[in-house]
Design a protein around this motif. Sequence first.
Motif, mmCIF file in Angstrom:
data_model
loop_
_atom_site.group_PDB
_atom_site.id
_atom_site.type_symbol
_atom_site.label_atom_id
_atom_site.label_comp_id
_atom_site.label_asym_id
_atom_site.label_seq_id
_atom_site.Cartn_x
_atom_site.Cartn_y
_atom_site.Cartn_z
ATOM 1 N N ASN A 59 0.823 -1.220 0.000
ATOM 2 C CA ASN A 59 0.000 0.000 0.000
ATOM 3 C C ASN A 59 0.858 1.271 0.000
ATOM 4 O O ASN A 59 0.551 2.257 -0.667
ATOM 5 C CB ASN A 59 -0.926 -0.002 1.209
ATOM 6 C CG ASN A 59 -2.010 -1.076 1.109
ATOM 7 O OD1 ASN A 59 -2.334 -1.533 0.002
ATOM 8 N ND2 ASN A 59 -2.564 -1.501 2.251
ATOM 9 N N GLU A 60 1.930 1.235 0.764
ATOM 10 C CA GLU A 60 2.826 2.404 0.799
ATOM 11 C C GLU A 60 3.482 2.636 -0.553
ATOM 12 O O GLU A 60 3.623 3.772 -1.029
ATOM 13 C CB GLU A 60 3.898 2.206 1.880
ATOM 14 C CG GLU A 60 3.379 2.272 3.305
ATOM 15 C CD GLU A 60 2.854 3.653 3.652
ATOM 16 O OE1 GLU A 60 3.402 4.651 3.085
ATOM 17 O OE2 GLU A 60 1.912 3.762 4.453
ATOM 18 N N LYS A 77 0.948 4.117 -2.952
ATOM 19 C CA LYS A 77 0.697 5.520 -2.648
ATOM 20 C C LYS A 77 1.832 6.409 -3.165
ATOM 21 O O LYS A 77 1.601 7.464 -3.760
ATOM 22 C CB LYS A 77 0.543 5.680 -1.132
ATOM 23 C CG LYS A 77 0.220 7.103 -0.712
ATOM 24 C CD LYS A 77 0.036 7.146 0.792
ATOM 25 C CE LYS A 77 -0.273 8.588 1.236
ATOM 26 N NZ LYS A 77 -0.429 8.690 2.706
ATOM 27 N N GLU A 108 1.644 6.669 -6.990
ATOM 28 C CA GLU A 108 0.592 7.583 -7.439
ATOM 29 C C GLU A 108 1.012 9.043 -7.289
ATOM 30 O O GLU A 108 0.726 9.887 -8.147
ATOM 31 C CB GLU A 108 -0.685 7.318 -6.641
ATOM 32 C CG GLU A 108 -1.338 5.974 -6.989
ATOM 33 C CD GLU A 108 -2.565 5.707 -6.122
ATOM 34 O OE1 GLU A 108 -2.829 6.553 -5.236
ATOM 35 O OE2 GLU A 108 -3.227 4.689 -6.336
ATOM 36 N N GLU A 109 1.711 9.360 -6.185
ATOM 37 C CA GLU A 109 2.151 10.743 -5.988
ATOM 38 C C GLU A 109 3.180 11.165 -7.036
ATOM 39 O O GLU A 109 3.201 12.296 -7.513
ATOM 40 C CB GLU A 109 2.747 10.896 -4.588
ATOM 41 C CG GLU A 109 1.702 10.778 -3.475
ATOM 42 C CD GLU A 109 2.316 10.891 -2.098
ATOM 43 O OE1 GLU A 109 3.574 10.930 -2.038
ATOM 44 O OE2 GLU A 109 1.575 10.938 -1.116
#
Length: 257
Positions: A37-38, A41, A44-45
Amino acid sequence: MEQIKRFLRGKGFALALLACLVAAGAAGVWAVRAVRNELEKSYEELTRPEASSAPQAAVPDTDLKVEDEPWQDVTEAANSVAGVPKAESGAASSGSSSGAVSGAGSVREPSALQGSSAPASSSAAPACAQPVTGRVLNACSGDELVYNKTLGDWRTHNGVDYACAQDAAVSAPVNGKVTAVETDGRWGSVVSIEDGEGRVWRVCGTADVQVKAGDTVSTGQTLGRAGNIPNECTEETHVHLEVLEGDKYLDPAKLIG
C-alpha cells in the motif's frame, strides 16, 4: 507440572505450534500488504502531473514583456550606426545607372573617385621616346672602353646613337624645359632638356634648331633635323642622345624602355 508435560506430549503441543504458525503467517501477510500500500501511494504521488513539474520562480514583468517592443529593423540599425543615408524607393526610376538618388540623402561616390580623371587613351604620348625612329647604331658602354673610329682611340661611349636619314626630323625625347641650345665642337648643335625629375637630356647633332632656352617641350615635339657630329662623323648619319643625372651619365635606352 506433570499435566503440562503430558499436554506437551499430546495433541495440545501440536495445536499450539499450529496456532503460532498461523499467527506468524497472518502477521507476514499484513506486513506485505502494508508495504504494498505504501509503494502504491508513493507511485501515485510521483505520477501525478502537478508533481512531475518543478515549481518555477516568478519571472519579473520586464522579462515577460519583450514582445511588447518591436525589433528594430536591421537595415535601419546599420544605417544609424554607420551614417549611411537611406535609399529612397524612387531610386530605381531615377534613370541613374549607378542607382544613386540625387539630392539630400543620396549615396555619393568618395571624393577621391569624383576628382579622378578618365584613363589616358592608348594614343597618349609616351613619357620617353627616341629622338629619331632609327635603329640603335652604338649603345651606351657605361664604364667599358670602346673603340672610336673617328678619333682612333678607346674611350667610353656615354650615350646611345640612333641611326637615321640625313635631315630626318629630330624630336624631343621627353617632356621638359629647354635649358640650353648650343654648338659644341665635339657634338655639334646640342639641345639640352631638363625633365620633371631633374635629369638633363642632351640631343646631340640637331641642326636647324626650332626651340630656344626657356621653352617647354613635350615628348615627340620637333626640335630640328639631323645634322653632323664631329666626334662621330665617320659613322653613318645619326643622333647622339645622352642623359645626365648630376654628373653621372645614365643609359638612355633603359629610361626609354
